[in-house]
Motif scaffolding. Structure first.
Motif, mmCIF file in Angstrom:
data_model
loop_
_atom_site.group_PDB
_atom_site.id
_atom_site.type_symbol
_atom_site.label_atom_id
_atom_site.label_comp_id
_atom_site.label_asym_id
_atom_site.label_seq_id
_atom_site.Cartn_x
_atom_site.Cartn_y
_atom_site.Cartn_z
ATOM 1 N N PRO A 36 0.565 -1.250 0.210
ATOM 2 C CA PRO A 36 0.086 -0.099 -0.143
ATOM 3 C C PRO A 36 0.782 1.246 0.118
ATOM 4 C CG PRO A 36 0.312 -0.813 2.207
ATOM 5 C CD PRO A 36 0.873 -1.563 1.298
ATOM 6 N N LEU A 37 0.040 2.381 0.019
ATOM 7 C CA LEU A 37 1.157 3.656 0.301
ATOM 8 C C LEU A 37 0.675 4.393 1.338
ATOM 9 C CD1 LEU A 37 0.082 5.149 -3.381
ATOM 10 C CD2 LEU A 37 1.766 3.454 -2.593
ATOM 11 N N VAL A 38 0.404 3.309 2.327
ATOM 12 C CA VAL A 38 0.464 3.935 3.826
ATOM 13 C C VAL A 38 1.578 3.171 4.626
ATOM 14 C CG1 VAL A 38 -1.894 4.264 3.481
ATOM 15 C CG2 VAL A 38 -0.971 2.196 4.725
ATOM 16 N N ASP A 39 2.128 3.631 5.838
ATOM 17 C CA ASP A 39 3.170 3.144 6.481
ATOM 18 C C ASP A 39 2.366 2.038 7.466
ATOM 19 O OD1 ASP A 39 1.911 4.350 8.733
ATOM 20 O OD2 ASP A 39 3.753 5.633 9.085
ATOM 21 N N HIS A 40 3.317 1.383 8.224
ATOM 22 C CA HIS A 40 2.724 0.126 8.872
ATOM 23 C C HIS A 40 1.725 0.633 10.209
ATOM 24 C CE1 HIS A 40 5.856 0.920 12.345
ATOM 25 N NE2 HIS A 40 6.667 1.230 10.980
ATOM 26 N N TRP A 41 1.631 2.098 10.324
ATOM 27 C CA TRP A 41 0.768 2.297 11.348
ATOM 28 C C TRP A 41 -0.666 2.825 10.700
ATOM 29 C CZ3 TRP A 41 1.895 0.989 16.013
ATOM 30 C CH2 TRP A 41 3.325 1.154 16.270
ATOM 31 N N GLY A 42 -0.588 2.489 9.336
ATOM 32 C CA GLY A 42 -1.545 3.039 8.698
ATOM 33 C C GLY A 42 -1.743 4.515 8.103
ATOM 34 N N THR A 43 -0.470 5.459 8.286
ATOM 35 C CA THR A 43 -0.528 6.765 8.045
ATOM 36 C C THR A 43 -0.329 6.867 6.590
ATOM 37 O OG1 THR A 43 0.176 7.002 10.302
ATOM 38 C CG2 THR A 43 0.575 8.978 8.606
ATOM 39 N N PRO A 44 -0.940 7.660 5.733
ATOM 40 C CA PRO A 44 -0.920 7.930 4.536
ATOM 41 C C PRO A 44 0.522 8.642 4.241
ATOM 42 C CG PRO A 44 -2.977 8.419 4.875
ATOM 43 C CD PRO A 44 -2.503 8.031 6.155
ATOM 44 N N GLN A 45 1.312 8.472 2.963
ATOM 45 C CA GLN A 45 2.621 9.010 2.856
ATOM 46 C C GLN A 45 2.565 9.831 1.623
ATOM 47 O OE1 GLN A 45 5.192 8.369 5.049
ATOM 48 N NE2 GLN A 45 3.605 7.892 6.296
ATOM 49 N N PRO A 46 1.805 11.013 1.445
ATOM 50 C CA PRO A 46 1.675 11.678 0.236
ATOM 51 C C PRO A 46 2.764 12.323 -0.377
ATOM 52 C CG PRO A 46 0.338 12.603 1.928
ATOM 53 C CD PRO A 46 0.782 11.442 2.448
ATOM 54 N N GLU A 47 3.547 13.070 0.862
ATOM 55 C CA GLU A 47 4.820 13.421 0.474
ATOM 56 C C GLU A 47 5.909 12.588 -0.020
ATOM 57 O OE1 GLU A 47 7.881 16.465 2.488
ATOM 58 O OE2 GLU A 47 6.265 15.984 3.649
ATOM 59 N N THR A 81 -6.175 2.896 0.441
ATOM 60 C CA THR A 81 -6.957 2.838 -0.776
ATOM 61 C C THR A 81 -6.524 3.066 -2.070
ATOM 62 O OG1 THR A 81 -7.379 5.197 -0.262
ATOM 63 C CG2 THR A 81 -8.794 3.830 0.835
ATOM 64 N N THR A 82 -5.159 2.933 -2.234
ATOM 65 C CA THR A 82 -4.483 3.499 -3.322
ATOM 66 C C THR A 82 -3.133 2.261 -3.425
ATOM 67 O OG1 THR A 82 -3.054 5.227 -2.561
ATOM 68 C CG2 THR A 82 -5.204 5.642 -3.922
ATOM 69 N N ARG A 83 -2.871 2.161 -4.770
ATOM 70 C CA ARG A 83 -1.571 1.479 -5.095
ATOM 71 C C ARG A 83 -0.921 2.593 -5.976
ATOM 72 N NH1 ARG A 83 -5.506 -1.931 -7.183
ATOM 73 N NH2 ARG A 83 -6.045 -1.527 -9.307
ATOM 74 N N ARG A 113 1.378 6.303 -12.099
ATOM 75 C CA ARG A 113 0.170 6.668 -11.581
ATOM 76 C C ARG A 113 -0.271 6.156 -10.399
ATOM 77 N NH1 ARG A 113 -0.322 3.052 -15.700
ATOM 78 N NH2 ARG A 113 -1.900 1.275 -15.474
ATOM 79 N N ILE A 114 -1.384 6.724 -9.836
ATOM 80 C CA ILE A 114 -1.955 6.092 -8.483
ATOM 81 C C ILE A 114 -3.202 5.657 -9.060
ATOM 82 C CG2 ILE A 114 -2.715 6.738 -6.149
ATOM 83 C CD1 ILE A 114 -0.404 8.839 -6.030
ATOM 84 N N GLU A 115 -3.767 4.399 -8.588
ATOM 85 C CA GLU A 115 -5.077 3.932 -8.949
ATOM 86 C C GLU A 115 -5.652 3.430 -7.488
ATOM 87 O OE1 GLU A 115 -3.811 1.534 -13.036
ATOM 88 O OE2 GLU A 115 -4.076 0.348 -11.179
ATOM 89 N N PRO A 116 -7.096 3.553 -7.579
ATOM 90 C CA PRO A 116 -7.692 3.302 -6.341
ATOM 91 C C PRO A 116 -7.611 1.691 -6.384
ATOM 92 C CG PRO A 116 -9.273 3.765 -8.195
ATOM 93 C CD PRO A 116 -7.766 4.089 -8.784
ATOM 94 N N VAL A 117 -7.980 1.458 -4.774
ATOM 95 C CA VAL A 117 -8.086 -0.264 -4.748
ATOM 96 C C VAL A 117 -9.523 -0.262 -4.415
ATOM 97 C CG1 VAL A 117 -7.548 -1.800 -3.130
ATOM 98 C CG2 VAL A 117 -5.759 -0.389 -4.074
ATOM 99 N N ALA A 118 -10.265 -1.200 -4.689
ATOM 100 C CA ALA A 118 -11.675 -1.345 -4.898
ATOM 101 C C ALA A 118 -12.103 -1.877 -3.341
ATOM 102 C CB ALA A 118 -12.450 -2.523 -5.978
ATOM 103 N N ALA A 119 -11.493 -2.722 -2.699
ATOM 104 C CA ALA A 119 -11.926 -3.401 -1.565
ATOM 105 C C ALA A 119 -10.569 -3.634 -0.543
ATOM 106 C CB ALA A 119 -12.728 -4.524 -1.749
ATOM 107 N N PRO A 120 -9.919 -2.525 -0.245
ATOM 108 C CA PRO A 120 -9.053 -2.661 0.730
ATOM 109 C C PRO A 120 -9.258 -3.202 2.309
ATOM 110 C CG PRO A 120 -9.795 -0.377 0.824
ATOM 111 C CD PRO A 120 -10.408 -1.083 -0.050
ATOM 112 N N PHE A 121 -8.602 -4.194 2.506
ATOM 113 C CA PHE A 121 -8.525 -4.580 3.952
ATOM 114 C C PHE A 121 -8.238 -3.583 4.897
ATOM 115 C CE2 PHE A 121 -6.499 -7.319 7.232
ATOM 116 C CZ PHE A 121 -7.690 -7.736 7.910
#
Length: 247
Positions: free
Chosen positions: A186-197, A227-229, A214-222
């Motif tokens: 995913p594009l979040v760290d192991h704490w679930g924090t997004p890493q946009p920068e 929510t993106t890849r 490109r960044i794509e949405p993930v339809a059914a994230p666990f």
């Protein structure tokens, strides 16, 4: 003395990284895999204890996994996989509000799937060891263009506190040398924090390497926040220069 605004991350060591067990179904959701993707030459990097390679191969596809832990002996690898599976299950249960259990069959169903994936991978490793190669980013033991699609699960961005932008770019450039398309989740760290920068910085640097992103949405994230890849492809026919590792 003034502290640096961007301190150097502590180095990532092998024991920091979970040898995760995931099924091909979970990979399909995370990476948006369709039948055409599964007919390509797939590289799982790092493969961990995922059963994707075993399942793709059983269906007649071509897939290889690479992971530094494959250098362990069979007994030691099994012990590491099962110990990390217990760690993973405990982690998700302690943070159950961060996960959508409906997409994984609840807590019990999720654990059963992960354990089944681990056992299937370990059985396939014994039956077809050539599909499981010991190696690690950013220096993979594969020739350029030896795969079509590289999948990178829960390493890059997950360990953003241990891997800086240069580490991410080096890893992605290396995967793009081996495969013409790379998908990262995913594009979040192991704490679930997004890493946009970090994602923006990496994308900008990849452009200089003749790689489009490109960044794509993930339809059914666990993991609810994941929510993106990131999808990375070559802009030309030739792989980027392998400055870090020869073919």
């Amino acid at each position: 003395m003034t502290a640096s605004p961007h301190p150097t991350p502590a180095p990532l060591i092998r024991s920091d990284v979970l040898v995760s067990a995931r099924s091909l179904h979970e990979y399909t959701n995370m990476f948006g895999l369709g039948p055409e993707d599964l007919s390509r030459r797939v590289l799982d990097c790092p493969g961990g204890a995922a059963s994707a390679v075993a399942e793709i191969s059983a269906d007649g596809g071509t897939a290889v996994a690479v992971d530094p832990e494959y250098a362990l002996g069979a007994d030691e690898l099994r012990a590491r996989v099962l110990a990390d599976l217990d760690r993973s299950v405990l982690y998700t249960r302690e943070r159950d509000d961060q996960f959508d259990w409906d997409v994984r069959g609840g807590v019990v169903g999720h654990e059963a799937v992960r354990r089944a994936a681990a056992e299937r991978m370990l059985a396939d490793l014994e039956a077809a060891p050539e599909r499981y190669v010991a190696g690690a980013l950013p220096s993979l033991p594969f020739a350029s263009d030896s795969a079509d699609l590289a999948l990178c699960s829960h390493l890059l961005f997950t360990y953003a506190d241990r891997l800086d932008a240069a580490d991410h770019v080096a890893a992605i450039v290396e995967m793009a040398r081996v495969a013409s398309e790379v998908r990262i989740y995913p594009l979040v760290d192991h704490w679930g924090t997004p890493q946009p920068e970090l994602v923006r910085t990496v994308i900008a640097k990849l452009k200089k390497e003749r790689l489009t992103s490109r960044i794509e949405p993930v339809a059914a994230p666990f993991q609810r926040a994941a929510t993106t890849r990131l999808v990375v492809e070559r802009t030309g026919n030739q792989p980027p220069e392998a400055r870090l590792s020869p073919p």
